[in-house]
Design an enzyme around this catalytic site. Structure first.
Site, mmCIF file in Angstrom:
data_model
loop_
_atom_site.group_PDB
_atom_site.id
_atom_site.type_symbol
_atom_site.label_atom_id
_atom_site.label_comp_id
_atom_site.label_asym_id
_atom_site.label_seq_id
_atom_site.Cartn_x
_atom_site.Cartn_y
_atom_site.Cartn_z
ATOM 1 N N TYR A 8 -62.979 -32.631 -35.273
ATOM 2 C CA TYR A 8 -63.156 -32.446 -36.715
ATOM 3 C C TYR A 8 -61.886 -32.793 -37.473
ATOM 4 O O TYR A 8 -60.829 -33.005 -36.872
ATOM 5 C CB TYR A 8 -63.574 -30.998 -37.021
ATOM 6 C CG TYR A 8 -62.450 -29.982 -36.958
ATOM 7 C CD1 TYR A 8 -61.928 -29.549 -35.736
ATOM 8 C CD2 TYR A 8 -61.875 -29.469 -38.121
ATOM 9 C CE1 TYR A 8 -60.887 -28.628 -35.687
ATOM 10 C CE2 TYR A 8 -60.833 -28.542 -38.073
ATOM 11 C CZ TYR A 8 -60.345 -28.126 -36.855
ATOM 12 O OH TYR A 8 -59.312 -27.229 -36.807
ATOM 13 N N ARG B 44 -56.062 -39.864 -37.119
ATOM 14 C CA ARG B 44 -56.051 -38.756 -36.152
ATOM 15 C C ARG B 44 -57.457 -38.488 -35.627
ATOM 16 O O ARG B 44 -57.642 -38.170 -34.453
ATOM 17 C CB ARG B 44 -55.461 -37.499 -36.785
ATOM 18 C CG ARG B 44 -55.293 -36.370 -35.772
ATOM 19 C CD ARG B 44 -54.548 -35.183 -36.356
ATOM 20 N NE ARG B 44 -55.281 -34.569 -37.437
ATOM 21 C CZ ARG B 44 -54.774 -33.656 -38.262
ATOM 22 N NH1 ARG B 44 -53.520 -33.263 -38.132
ATOM 23 N NH2 ARG B 44 -55.510 -33.136 -39.221
ATOM 24 N N ARG C 115 -79.576 -29.404 -22.714
ATOM 25 C CA ARG C 115 -78.265 -28.885 -22.329
ATOM 26 C C ARG C 115 -77.894 -29.207 -20.880
ATOM 27 O O ARG C 115 -78.542 -28.749 -19.940
ATOM 28 C CB ARG C 115 -78.220 -27.369 -22.542
ATOM 29 C CG ARG C 115 -76.835 -26.783 -22.302
ATOM 30 C CD ARG C 115 -76.783 -25.288 -22.548
ATOM 31 N NE ARG C 115 -75.430 -24.776 -22.323
ATOM 32 C CZ ARG C 115 -74.910 -24.526 -21.121
ATOM 33 N NH1 ARG C 115 -75.639 -24.705 -20.037
ATOM 34 N NH2 ARG C 115 -73.671 -24.090 -21.004
ATOM 35 N N HIS D 39 -73.938 -30.254 -18.826
ATOM 36 C CA HIS D 39 -72.523 -30.424 -19.150
ATOM 37 C C HIS D 39 -72.107 -31.887 -19.294
ATOM 38 O O HIS D 39 -71.359 -32.244 -20.190
ATOM 39 C CB HIS D 39 -71.638 -29.747 -18.092
ATOM 40 C CG HIS D 39 -71.593 -28.252 -18.228
ATOM 41 N ND1 HIS D 39 -72.712 -27.456 -18.081
ATOM 42 C CD2 HIS D 39 -70.570 -27.410 -18.510
ATOM 43 C CE1 HIS D 39 -72.380 -26.193 -18.258
ATOM 44 N NE2 HIS D 39 -71.083 -26.133 -18.521
ATOM 45 N N LYS E 38 -57.996 -32.550 -32.151
ATOM 46 C CA LYS E 38 -58.517 -31.585 -33.138
ATOM 47 C C LYS E 38 -59.952 -31.245 -32.737
ATOM 48 O O LYS E 38 -60.931 -31.726 -33.321
ATOM 49 C CB LYS E 38 -58.404 -32.151 -34.563
ATOM 50 C CG LYS E 38 -58.300 -31.045 -35.623
ATOM 51 C CD LYS E 38 -57.720 -31.568 -36.905
ATOM 52 C CE LYS E 38 -57.800 -30.612 -38.062
ATOM 53 N NZ LYS E 38 -57.261 -29.276 -37.869
ATOM 54 N N GLU F 245 -46.959 -23.627 -32.535
ATOM 55 C CA GLU F 245 -47.437 -23.865 -33.913
ATOM 56 C C GLU F 245 -48.154 -22.617 -34.381
ATOM 57 O O GLU F 245 -48.145 -21.593 -33.689
ATOM 58 C CB GLU F 245 -48.341 -25.101 -33.966
ATOM 59 C CG GLU F 245 -49.592 -24.984 -33.112
ATOM 60 C CD GLU F 245 -50.481 -26.225 -33.167
ATOM 61 O OE1 GLU F 245 -50.508 -26.928 -34.183
ATOM 62 O OE2 GLU F 245 -51.178 -26.470 -32.161
ATOM 63 N N LEU G 100 -51.004 -29.657 -32.515
ATOM 64 C CA LEU G 100 -51.661 -30.628 -33.381
ATOM 65 C C LEU G 100 -50.592 -31.380 -34.181
ATOM 66 O O LEU G 100 -49.663 -30.755 -34.705
ATOM 67 C CB LEU G 100 -52.620 -29.919 -34.349
ATOM 68 C CG LEU G 100 -53.448 -30.935 -35.139
ATOM 69 C CD1 LEU G 100 -54.559 -31.518 -34.268
ATOM 70 C CD2 LEU G 100 -54.043 -30.324 -36.384
HETATM 71 N N1 PDD Z 1 -55.903 -26.897 -39.641
HETATM 72 N N2 PDD Z 1 -52.104 -26.912 -36.276
HETATM 73 C C1 PDD Z 1 -53.376 -26.448 -36.167
HETATM 74 C C2 PDD Z 1 -53.774 -25.716 -34.942
HETATM 75 C C3 PDD Z 1 -54.283 -26.680 -37.231
HETATM 76 O O1 PDD Z 1 -55.548 -26.243 -37.118
HETATM 77 C C4 PDD Z 1 -53.845 -27.365 -38.395
HETATM 78 C C5 PDD Z 1 -54.753 -27.648 -39.560
HETATM 79 C C6 PDD Z 1 -52.513 -27.814 -38.451
HETATM 80 C C7 PDD Z 1 -51.977 -28.570 -39.631
HETATM 81 O O2 PDD Z 1 -52.492 -29.894 -39.670
HETATM 82 P P1 PDD Z 1 -52.622 -30.699 -41.046
HETATM 83 O O3 PDD Z 1 -51.262 -30.698 -41.659
HETATM 84 O O4 PDD Z 1 -53.050 -32.059 -40.645
HETATM 85 O O5 PDD Z 1 -53.639 -29.962 -41.875
HETATM 86 C C8 PDD Z 1 -51.682 -27.571 -37.364
HETATM 87 C C9 PDD Z 1 -56.929 -27.191 -40.604
HETATM 88 C C10 PDD Z 1 -56.466 -27.174 -42.024
HETATM 89 C C11 PDD Z 1 -58.139 -26.305 -40.339
HETATM 90 O O6 PDD Z 1 -58.501 -26.205 -39.174
HETATM 91 O O7 PDD Z 1 -58.721 -25.758 -41.282
#
Ligand code: PDD
Length: 287
Positions: free
Chosen positions: A35, A54, A103, A105, A148, A180, A204
Site C-alpha cells: 500500500y 516505492r 484460499r 497460500h 510497505k 523507526e 521503511l
Molecule cells: N506510514 N515508517 C513506517 C513504518 C510507516 O508506516 C511510515 C508511513 C513511515 C513514513 O513514510 P513516509 O514518509 O513515506 O510517509 C515510516 C503511513 C503514513 C501510514 O501507514 O499511514
C-alpha cells in the site's frame, strides 16, 4: 468529513458503493499486498512520483504485478482528484493485493486487485507547534520492513500501546538500536549533526525522510545516516519523527523523559519551515 465519492480501481474510476470484494480476497485473508499513503495539499499531490516509485519497489519485492504502467497510474491518480473535485488538504490511500481466489497460500493465477480512495485530512498544526510525547517499544517486526506491506499487526499493537499511554507514537528499537516509529521515521540531532537509521531493509524508506535529508544541509545540519542507540536518542538535543501525515513532528518527551528543554528545538523548527516551503504549503505560526 467522510471519503470522497469516487475510487480508482484496475477497471477505472467507480463510485465507492460499487466496490464489492469477495470474502476470498488475498488482502483480507493473508495481508498479501502492498500500500501507499500519499499527501494531497489543496487538491495537489505532494511527493507523488516518490510514492509511486516505492509502490513498484514494494510490489516487485513480493512478486506482485502493478496493474498499471507508472505514468498511467500517476495520470489516473491525478484524474481521481479532479473527478472528486478535491480542493482541501487530503490523503490518498491505495493498495494492491494478489487478487481474489480460493484460499491457498501459494500464488493464485488471477489478476491483482487495486483500489485508491481519497479522504479529507487536515494538517496536524497544533501538534506541529507543540510537539508530541512518545514511548519506546520492541521492534518485533520481520526483516523486510522496506516493503510497505499490508501486514501491520506489530505496528498497530505498538501504536495502540502508545495511545493507551497518552502518547502519539511508539519509537521502535531492536538490539538497542532505534529503527523507526510504528508509522514514521525517527531522527535525532546532536551537536548540529542529524542522525537517522540508514535506509536498510529493516525500515521503511520514508518519502518525507528523503526530503528531510535533502533539506538538512541548508538548515545548518550535517547528515549522518547511521544507526543510533536508545541512550543516544534519550540524550539527543532534539528529536523528531516524519511521515506523510505527520510531516516533521517534534518529539518533546520519550517514556516520560523530556528531550532538550521539553519544547521543539530550533533546528527542528528550521526543518519544519524548510519543509513547508518545499511542499508549497502554508507556513505554520511557530512560537
Ligand atoms: N506510514 N515508517 C513506517 C513504518 C510507516 O508506516 C511510515 C508511513 C513511515 C513514513 O513514510 P513516509 O514518509 O513515506 O510517509 C515510516 C503511513 C503514513 C501510514 O501507514 O499511514
Amino acid at each position: 468529513m467522510s471519503l470522497y465519492d469516487y475510487l480508482l480501481t484496475q477497471d477505472g474510476i467507480i463510485t465507492k458503493e460499487s466496490l464489492l470484494y469477495p470474502f476470498e480476497e488475498r488482502g483480507l485473508q493473508f495481508g498479501d499486498g502492498v500500500y501507499e499513503v500519499i499527501r494531497i495539499y489543496q487538491g495537489t499531490f505532494d511527493l507523488l512520483e516518490e510514492h509511486i516509485e516505492r509502490l513498484y519497489r514494494s510490489a516487485d519485492a513480493i512478486r506482485l504485478e502493478v496493474p498499471f504502467a507508472k505514468d498511467a497510474l500517476i495520470a489516473s491518480l491525478v484524474q481521481l482528484t479532479e473527478k472528486n473535485d478535491v480542493q482541501t488538504d487530503a490523503k490518498l490511500y491505495l493498495q494492491i493485493t494478489r487478487g481474489s481466489a480460493p484460499r491457498e497460500h501459494s500464488f493464485p493465477d488471477v489478476p491483482s486487485n487495486f483500489y485508491a480512495y481519497i479522504e479529507p485530512s487536515e494538517r496536524p498544526v497544533s501538534l506541529l507547534q507543540k510537539g508530541v510525547r512518545t514511548i519506546l517499544a520492541d521492534d518485533i517486526r520481520w526483516d523486510l520492513c522496506y516493503i510497505k506491506s499490508l501486514n501491520l499487526l506489530p505496528n498497530i499493537l505498538a501504536k495502540q500501546t502508545a495511545k493507551d499511554k497518552g502518547a502519539f507514537e511508539a519509537i521502535l528499537h531492536k538490539d538497542g538500536i532505534v529503527t523507526e516509529g510504528s508509522s514514521s521515521n525517527v531522527f535525532i540531532i546532536k551537536d548540529d549533526i542529524l542522525f537517522t537509521h540508514p535506509a536498510a531493509a529493516n525500515i521503511l524508506h520514508g518519502c518525507v525522510r528523503s526530503r528531510v535529508l535533502a533539506l538538512a544541509p541548508n538548515a545548518g545540519l550535517q547528515v549522518k545516516e547511521a544507526a543510533f542507540t536508545i541512550d543516544q536518542l534519550l540524550q539527543a538535543d532534539e528529536v523528531f519523527i516524519t511521515s506523510t501525515t505527520s510531516e516533521i513532528m517534534p518529539v518533546i518527551e520519550i517514556e516520560g523523559k523530556q528531550i532538550g528543554d521539553g519544547t521543539p528545538g530550533d533546528k527542528t523548527r528550521a526543518l519544519q519551515r524548510a519543509y513547508e516551503k518545499e511542499s508549497g504549503i502554508q507556513a505554520t505560526a511557530f512560537a
